[in-house]
Design a protein around this motif. Sequence first.
Motif, PDB file in Angstrom:
ATOM      1  N   VAL A 134      -2.449  46.930  11.791  1.00 12.30           N
ATOM      2  CA  VAL A 134      -1.499  47.502  10.841  1.00 12.30           C
ATOM      3  C   VAL A 134      -2.289  48.455   9.947  1.00 12.30           C
ATOM      4  O   VAL A 134      -3.221  48.049   9.256  1.00 12.30           O
ATOM      5  CB  VAL A 134      -0.814  46.418   9.979  1.00 12.30           C
TER       6      VAL A 134
ATOM      7  N   GLU B 232       3.500  55.205   5.841  1.00 12.56           N
ATOM      8  CA  GLU B 232       2.924  54.105   6.619  1.00 12.56           C
ATOM      9  C   GLU B 232       2.966  54.487   8.091  1.00 12.56           C
ATOM     10  O   GLU B 232       4.020  54.837   8.613  1.00 12.56           O
ATOM     11  CB  GLU B 232       3.701  52.811   6.384  1.00 12.56           C
TER      12      GLU B 232
ATOM     13  N   THR C  53       2.235  52.573  10.764  1.00 13.77           N
ATOM     14  CA  THR C  53       2.602  51.520  11.708  1.00 13.77           C
ATOM     15  C   THR C  53       4.104  51.266  11.636  1.00 13.77           C
ATOM     16  O   THR C  53       4.644  51.002  10.561  1.00 13.77           O
ATOM     17  CB  THR C  53       1.834  50.213  11.391  1.00 13.77           C
TER      18      THR C  53
ATOM     19  N   THR D 283       7.280  47.835   9.904  1.00 11.81           N
ATOM     20  CA  THR D 283       6.551  47.208   8.809  1.00 11.81           C
ATOM     21  C   THR D 283       7.331  47.302   7.507  1.00 11.81           C
ATOM     22  O   THR D 283       8.279  48.078   7.386  1.00 11.81           O
ATOM     23  CB  THR D 283       5.171  47.874   8.597  1.00 11.81           C
TER      24      THR D 283
ATOM     25  N   ALA E 271       0.783  46.754   3.835  1.00 14.35           N
ATOM     26  CA  ALA E 271       1.870  46.749   4.821  1.00 14.35           C
ATOM     27  C   ALA E 271       1.804  45.464   5.642  1.00 14.35           C
ATOM     28  O   ALA E 271       0.716  44.955   5.931  1.00 14.35           O
ATOM     29  CB  ALA E 271       1.764  47.957   5.736  1.00 14.35           C
ATOM     30  N   THR E 272       2.977  44.938   5.993  1.00 15.38           N
ATOM     31  CA  THR E 272       3.075  43.735   6.818  1.00 15.38           C
ATOM     32  C   THR E 272       4.049  43.999   7.957  1.00 15.38           C
ATOM     33  O   THR E 272       5.121  44.559   7.736  1.00 15.38           O
ATOM     34  CB  THR E 272       3.595  42.544   5.981  1.00 15.38           C
ATOM     35  N   MET E 273       3.673  43.584   9.166  1.00 17.02           N
ATOM     36  CA  MET E 273       4.575  43.734  10.317  1.00 17.02           C
ATOM     37  C   MET E 273       5.791  42.835  10.135  1.00 17.02           C
ATOM     38  O   MET E 273       5.690  41.738   9.592  1.00 17.02           O
ATOM     39  CB  MET E 273       3.864  43.358  11.611  1.00 17.02           C
TER      40      MET E 273
ATOM     41  N   SER F  32       2.481  37.032  10.140  1.00 18.66           N
ATOM     42  CA  SER F  32       2.522  38.422  10.575  1.00 18.66           C
ATOM     43  C   SER F  32       1.258  39.157  10.147  1.00 18.66           C
ATOM     44  O   SER F  32       0.745  38.935   9.056  1.00 18.66           O
ATOM     45  CB  SER F  32       3.734  39.146   9.983  1.00 18.66           C
TER      46      SER F  32
ATOM     47  N   THR G 192      -1.156  41.837   8.576  1.00 18.40           N
ATOM     48  CA  THR G 192      -1.065  42.702   7.403  1.00 18.40           C
ATOM     49  C   THR G 192      -2.189  43.728   7.435  1.00 18.40           C
ATOM     50  O   THR G 192      -3.206  43.538   8.102  1.00 18.40           O
ATOM     51  CB  THR G 192      -1.172  41.896   6.091  1.00 18.40           C
TER      52      THR G 192
END
Length: 95
Positions: free
Chosen positions: A8, A25, A27, A30, A73-75, A82, A84
């Motif tokens: 990520v 971002e 990715t 997210t 950011a976190t998926m 998840s 990060t």
Amino acid sequence: MSSKTAYVAPPVITGYSDGVFSGTEATADTVVMVYATSTGQGVSQKEAIVVDGQWSLTADFPLVVGSKCYAIATMLTGGPLSPTSKPSQPYVVES
């Protein structure tokens, strides 16, 4: 047995105006959260959903000029564990 953890990318905070952070971002799928560097606490109880590589997040309280923040950011997939990102580069509130 080998497991692959998804990468990520760290988000980028591009601005802060009228209580709203904005950024990018790289990715897909997210969400982004912004934190105050001084406390490590989120500036909002909500997360920003990334749409077409862009995000915005309204702070729950106004930040003073000179406040330092960072974003993570976190998926969305993967449940409570998840992947990060690393923290973004620091952002200093200017207005």
